[in-house]
Design a protein around this motif. Structure first.
Motif, mmCIF file in Angstrom:
data_model
loop_
_atom_site.group_PDB
_atom_site.id
_atom_site.type_symbol
_atom_site.label_atom_id
_atom_site.label_comp_id
_atom_site.label_asym_id
_atom_site.label_seq_id
_atom_site.Cartn_x
_atom_site.Cartn_y
_atom_site.Cartn_z
ATOM 1 N N ARG A 92 27.226 3.245 -31.901
ATOM 2 C CA ARG A 92 25.871 3.797 -32.025
ATOM 3 C C ARG A 92 24.968 2.692 -32.553
ATOM 4 O O ARG A 92 25.119 2.251 -33.681
ATOM 5 C CB ARG A 92 25.864 5.008 -32.951
ATOM 6 C CG ARG A 92 26.506 6.219 -32.290
ATOM 7 C CD ARG A 92 25.876 7.511 -32.754
ATOM 8 N NE ARG A 92 26.290 8.626 -31.909
ATOM 9 C CZ ARG A 92 25.523 9.142 -30.946
ATOM 10 N NH1 ARG A 92 24.322 8.654 -30.707
ATOM 11 N NH2 ARG A 92 25.955 10.154 -30.236
ATOM 12 N N ARG A 93 24.066 2.240 -31.696
ATOM 13 C CA ARG A 93 23.203 1.118 -32.025
ATOM 14 C C ARG A 93 21.794 1.617 -32.346
ATOM 15 O O ARG A 93 21.348 2.645 -31.808
ATOM 16 C CB ARG A 93 23.139 0.152 -30.827
ATOM 17 C CG ARG A 93 24.490 -0.410 -30.409
ATOM 18 C CD ARG A 93 25.062 -1.307 -31.487
ATOM 19 N NE ARG A 93 24.120 -2.379 -31.831
ATOM 20 C CZ ARG A 93 24.086 -3.005 -33.011
ATOM 21 N NH1 ARG A 93 24.921 -2.651 -33.976
ATOM 22 N NH2 ARG A 93 23.221 -3.962 -33.235
ATOM 23 N N PRO A 94 21.077 0.896 -33.185
ATOM 24 C CA PRO A 94 19.694 1.322 -33.472
ATOM 25 C C PRO A 94 18.795 1.150 -32.250
ATOM 26 O O PRO A 94 19.154 0.460 -31.295
ATOM 27 C CB PRO A 94 19.265 0.376 -34.592
ATOM 28 C CG PRO A 94 20.166 -0.813 -34.466
ATOM 29 C CD PRO A 94 21.473 -0.309 -33.920
ATOM 30 N N LEU A 95 17.618 1.773 -32.335
ATOM 31 C CA LEU A 95 16.715 1.799 -31.187
ATOM 32 C C LEU A 95 15.683 0.673 -31.218
ATOM 33 O O LEU A 95 15.284 0.153 -30.189
ATOM 34 C CB LEU A 95 15.961 3.138 -31.174
ATOM 35 C CG LEU A 95 16.852 4.370 -30.986
ATOM 36 C CD1 LEU A 95 16.132 5.615 -31.464
ATOM 37 C CD2 LEU A 95 17.244 4.510 -29.528
ATOM 38 N N GLY A 96 15.242 0.326 -32.428
ATOM 39 C CA GLY A 96 14.170 -0.675 -32.553
ATOM 40 C C GLY A 96 13.138 -0.200 -33.560
ATOM 41 O O GLY A 96 13.480 0.231 -34.662
ATOM 42 N N VAL A 97 11.873 -0.212 -33.172
ATOM 43 C CA VAL A 97 10.799 0.227 -34.074
ATOM 44 C C VAL A 97 10.604 1.729 -33.904
ATOM 45 O O VAL A 97 10.424 2.217 -32.783
ATOM 46 C CB VAL A 97 9.475 -0.514 -33.764
ATOM 47 C CG1 VAL A 97 8.369 -0.015 -34.692
ATOM 48 C CG2 VAL A 97 9.659 -2.022 -33.875
ATOM 49 N N VAL A 98 10.633 2.436 -35.024
ATOM 50 C CA VAL A 98 10.416 3.888 -35.019
ATOM 51 C C VAL A 98 9.037 4.182 -35.617
ATOM 52 O O VAL A 98 8.691 3.646 -36.679
ATOM 53 C CB VAL A 98 11.500 4.600 -35.862
ATOM 54 C CG1 VAL A 98 11.151 6.068 -36.076
ATOM 55 C CG2 VAL A 98 12.869 4.460 -35.200
ATOM 56 N N GLY A 99 8.277 5.022 -34.968
ATOM 57 C CA GLY A 99 7.021 5.516 -35.534
ATOM 58 C C GLY A 99 7.282 6.876 -36.170
ATOM 59 O O GLY A 99 7.800 7.779 -35.514
ATOM 60 N N ALA A 100 6.964 7.005 -37.471
ATOM 61 C CA ALA A 100 7.175 8.276 -38.178
ATOM 62 C C ALA A 100 5.807 8.879 -38.485
ATOM 63 O O ALA A 100 5.020 8.287 -39.241
ATOM 64 C CB ALA A 100 7.967 8.045 -39.457
ATOM 65 N N ILE A 101 5.505 10.006 -37.881
ATOM 66 C CA ILE A 101 4.174 10.622 -38.034
ATOM 67 C C ILE A 101 4.332 11.912 -38.836
ATOM 68 O O ILE A 101 5.134 12.783 -38.496
ATOM 69 C CB ILE A 101 3.547 10.886 -36.648
ATOM 70 C CG1 ILE A 101 3.459 9.563 -35.865
ATOM 71 C CG2 ILE A 101 2.166 11.516 -36.800
ATOM 72 C CD1 ILE A 101 2.845 9.696 -34.471
ATOM 73 N N ILE A 102 3.528 12.013 -39.900
ATOM 74 C CA ILE A 102 3.757 13.012 -40.956
ATOM 75 C C ILE A 102 2.569 13.971 -41.046
ATOM 76 O O ILE A 102 1.420 13.526 -40.974
ATOM 77 C CB ILE A 102 3.920 12.278 -42.329
ATOM 78 C CG1 ILE A 102 4.876 11.067 -42.213
ATOM 79 C CG2 ILE A 102 4.341 13.207 -43.447
ATOM 80 C CD1 ILE A 102 6.303 11.372 -41.863
ATOM 81 N N PRO A 103 2.816 15.275 -41.264
ATOM 82 C CA PRO A 103 1.705 16.223 -41.461
ATOM 83 C C PRO A 103 1.309 16.322 -42.942
ATOM 84 O O PRO A 103 1.877 15.630 -43.787
ATOM 85 C CB PRO A 103 2.303 17.540 -40.972
ATOM 86 C CG PRO A 103 3.743 17.428 -41.353
ATOM 87 C CD PRO A 103 4.104 15.960 -41.299
ATOM 88 N N TRP A 104 0.385 17.226 -43.226
ATOM 89 C CA TRP A 104 -0.179 17.275 -44.585
ATOM 90 C C TRP A 104 0.458 18.336 -45.491
ATOM 91 O O TRP A 104 0.060 18.488 -46.638
ATOM 92 C CB TRP A 104 -1.689 17.476 -44.541
ATOM 93 C CG TRP A 104 -2.186 18.522 -43.566
ATOM 94 C CD1 TRP A 104 -2.792 18.274 -42.369
ATOM 95 C CD2 TRP A 104 -2.129 19.947 -43.690
ATOM 96 N NE1 TRP A 104 -3.099 19.458 -41.734
ATOM 97 C CE2 TRP A 104 -2.708 20.498 -42.528
ATOM 98 C CE3 TRP A 104 -1.633 20.811 -44.670
ATOM 99 C CZ2 TRP A 104 -2.811 21.879 -42.309
ATOM 100 C CZ3 TRP A 104 -1.732 22.188 -44.459
ATOM 101 C CH2 TRP A 104 -2.309 22.699 -43.295
ATOM 102 N N ASN A 105 1.429 19.090 -44.997
ATOM 103 C CA ASN A 105 1.938 20.182 -45.850
ATOM 104 C C ASN A 105 3.013 19.740 -46.846
ATOM 105 O O ASN A 105 3.073 20.246 -47.953
ATOM 106 C CB ASN A 105 2.397 21.377 -45.004
ATOM 107 C CG ASN A 105 3.458 21.024 -43.998
ATOM 108 O OD1 ASN A 105 3.718 19.852 -43.729
ATOM 109 N ND2 ASN A 105 4.072 22.029 -43.437
ATOM 110 N N PHE A 106 3.865 18.779 -46.414
ATOM 111 C CA PHE A 106 4.869 18.193 -47.328
ATOM 112 C C PHE A 106 4.836 16.671 -47.139
ATOM 113 O O PHE A 106 5.747 16.095 -46.553
ATOM 114 C CB PHE A 106 6.270 18.759 -47.042
ATOM 115 C CG PHE A 106 6.409 20.208 -47.393
ATOM 116 C CD1 PHE A 106 6.809 20.594 -48.675
ATOM 117 C CD2 PHE A 106 6.104 21.199 -46.479
ATOM 118 C CE1 PHE A 106 6.905 21.931 -49.019
ATOM 119 C CE2 PHE A 106 6.189 22.542 -46.811
ATOM 120 C CZ PHE A 106 6.595 22.908 -48.087
#
Ligand code: NAD
Length: 467
Positions: free
Chosen positions: A132-146
């Motif tokens: 299992r190899r990593p993918l590269g750059v991950v974008g993590a997009i977060i909402p405002w509730n937590f």
């Protein structure tokens, strides 16, 4: 005022622009936050791309050790984080304190997983192994509730798998994430995690970016649809945790005294701004009035106020837009149903709405069919279990759901046919880092947490060797 900065390529830098962050309890400006430009987003992605090969090649034990230090540092500063979280998000301090503790617990548990090489065949003819190899750059997009906890849903597993990350919080709750950025800047090699903030304008650029391999997104179904469309051109990997409209079915024979507190807590935590909150309660005719009465009593007993004030149990709505949206739902509830508690905005400053119980509403009413994401619970009467189940399953969403009753066989029979990613029996809203979490239908794509969640931050590589 604290000086908040972006984290790009290991350095805390000013935004090309700035923006106000408002405390929803007072409507006063809490802080100025940086606002990244499109060029700064590109710098963040470029830094993550450069950092990726070395981070991916580091032994997993080293990556794990660094991730665990994030939890230690956060825990050491827990009080300040909790206070800031209440100020920017609105939730009562006790809930913020719990969110910080959960964030540490999630980081620690998720960092404990491994990525062993699986041997598929090992015989005279061949050795077939699955990596299992990593993918590269991950974008993590977060909402405002937590704002803090949802970062911890994504970051530890993405990093553990060997990916590098660009985190983008919601425009109305960027401060705790930026504060976390100062910890990350201290601990991690440059570029491994970058934190940028925006005014709802950079998410689309991140999801279309050719150098981003995966988007891990939590937010509304409408935004999830846009992300899927914009990810198509680069075949990005996606994990989407989207909206919910969780139904609770309260069966005949359930004890109203026992179930009402559980229903209330499941619906009104974080002022109802929880993807997995109960947003529709279907209650059997035989106990309908009593359950409504008990819910109404709990709603009247709730203490609505500034989350920093001791004793507050329900804070404000997080932002003006959500406040206005929920006010629209209140109008609709008064028109279509019988308001048995609450039903009003709290006069004065702050985005406060009284916890509201609405009886005598039906499927097809906006307040039932649409996700309110606020302190309103519609209660719908039913007299036939099959029809309640059909109602619960009748929407395009399916994040969570719950069954409440005293007949274990019936509870399980109903639970097994609920179309949602999680079904609880005699509880709602319980989750943990060891339990895969995801939605069915338009509530999401893929899962977070546990080994299944880790797998989503990887790709399979097969090595097939002739003997
Ligand atoms: P939202 O979709 O408006 O915003 C979420 C994030 O997406 C923000 O960071 C925003 O800036 C960004 N964004 C906005 N437009 C974008 C675009 N075109 N491309 C990429 N990113 C973009 O959601 P919200 O209002 O912050 O959160 C509330 C919603 O989130 C509710 O529907 C709730 O049910 C859902 N939610 C789901 C979960 C879950 O785990 N399933 C958890 C929390 C919240």
């Amino acid at each position: 005022m604290t000086d908040y900065r972006l984290l790009i390529d290991g350095r805390m830098v000013e935004g090309d622009d700035s923006m106000e962050v408002v405390n929803p309890a007072t409507e006063e400006v809490l802080a100025r936050a940086p606002r990244a430009s499109a060029a700064q987003l590109d710098q963040a992605v470029a830094a993550a791309k450069v950092a990726f090969p070395a981070w991916a090649e580091r032994p997993i034990t080293e990556r794990r050790a660094l991730i665990l230090q994030i939890a230690d540092r956060l825990e050491a500063d827990a009080e300040a984080f909790a206070r800031l979280l209440t100020q920017e998000q609105g939730k009562p301090l006790a809930e913020s304190t719990a969110e910080v503790a959960y964030t540490c617990a999630f980081i620690r548990h998720l960092a404990s997983y491994d990525l062993p090489v699986k041997v598929i065949e090992d015989n005279d003819a061949r050795l077939v192994q699955q990596y299992r190899r990593p993918l590269g750059v991950v974008g993590a997009i977060i909402p405002w509730n937590f704002p803090l906890l949802i970062v911890a849903f994504k970051l530890p597993l993405a990093l553990l798998a060997g990916n590098t990350v660009v985190v983008k919080p919601s425009p109305t709750t960027p401060l705790t994430t930026l504060r976390l950025g100062t910890i990350l800047a201290d601990l991690l090699p440059a570029g491994v995690v970058n934190v940028i903030t925006d005014q709802n304008d950079l998410g689309a650029l991140l999801t279309a970016h050719p150098d981003v391999a995966k988007i891990s997104f939590t937010g509304s179904t409408a935004t999830g649809q846009k992300i899927m469309a914009s990810a198509a051109s680069t075949i990005k990997r996606l994990t989407l945790e989207l909206g919910g409209n969780d139904a609770a079915i309260v069966l005949p024979g359930a004890d109203p005294e026992k179930v009402a507190p559980g229903l209330f807590a499941g619906a009104f935590m974080n002022a109802g701004q929880v993807c997995l909150a109960i947003k529709r309660a279907y209650v059997h005719d035989s106990i309908y009035e009593e359950v409504c009465d008990r819910l109404a009593t709990l709603a009247r007993e709730a203490v609505v106020g500034d989350g920093l004030q001791q004793g507050t149990t329900i804070g404000p709505l997080q932002n003006r837009m959500q406040f206005d949206k929920v006010k629209g739902f209140l109008d609709q509830a008064r028109r279509d149903g019988r308001v048995v508690a609450g039903g009003e905005v709290v006069e004065g400053r702050g985005y406060f709405i009284q916890p509201t119980i609405v009886a005598d509403v039906n499927d097809g009413d906006q307040i039932v069919d649409e996700e309110q994401f606020g302190p309103i619970l519609p209660v719908i009467r039913f007299d036939d279990v099959e029809s309640a189940l059909a109602s619960a399953n009748g929407l395009d969403l399916g994040l969570g759901g719950s069954v409440w009753g005293s007949d274990r066989d019936l509870n399980r029979h109903v639970a097994e046919r609920m179309e949602s990613g999680t079904v609880w029996i005699n509880k709602h809203l319980e989750f943990g880092p060891n339990i895969p979490f995801g939605g069915v239908k338009q509530s999401g794509l893929g899962v977070e947490f546990a080994e299944e969640g880790l797998a989503e931050f990887t790709q399979i590589r097969i090595v097939n060797e002739a003997r």
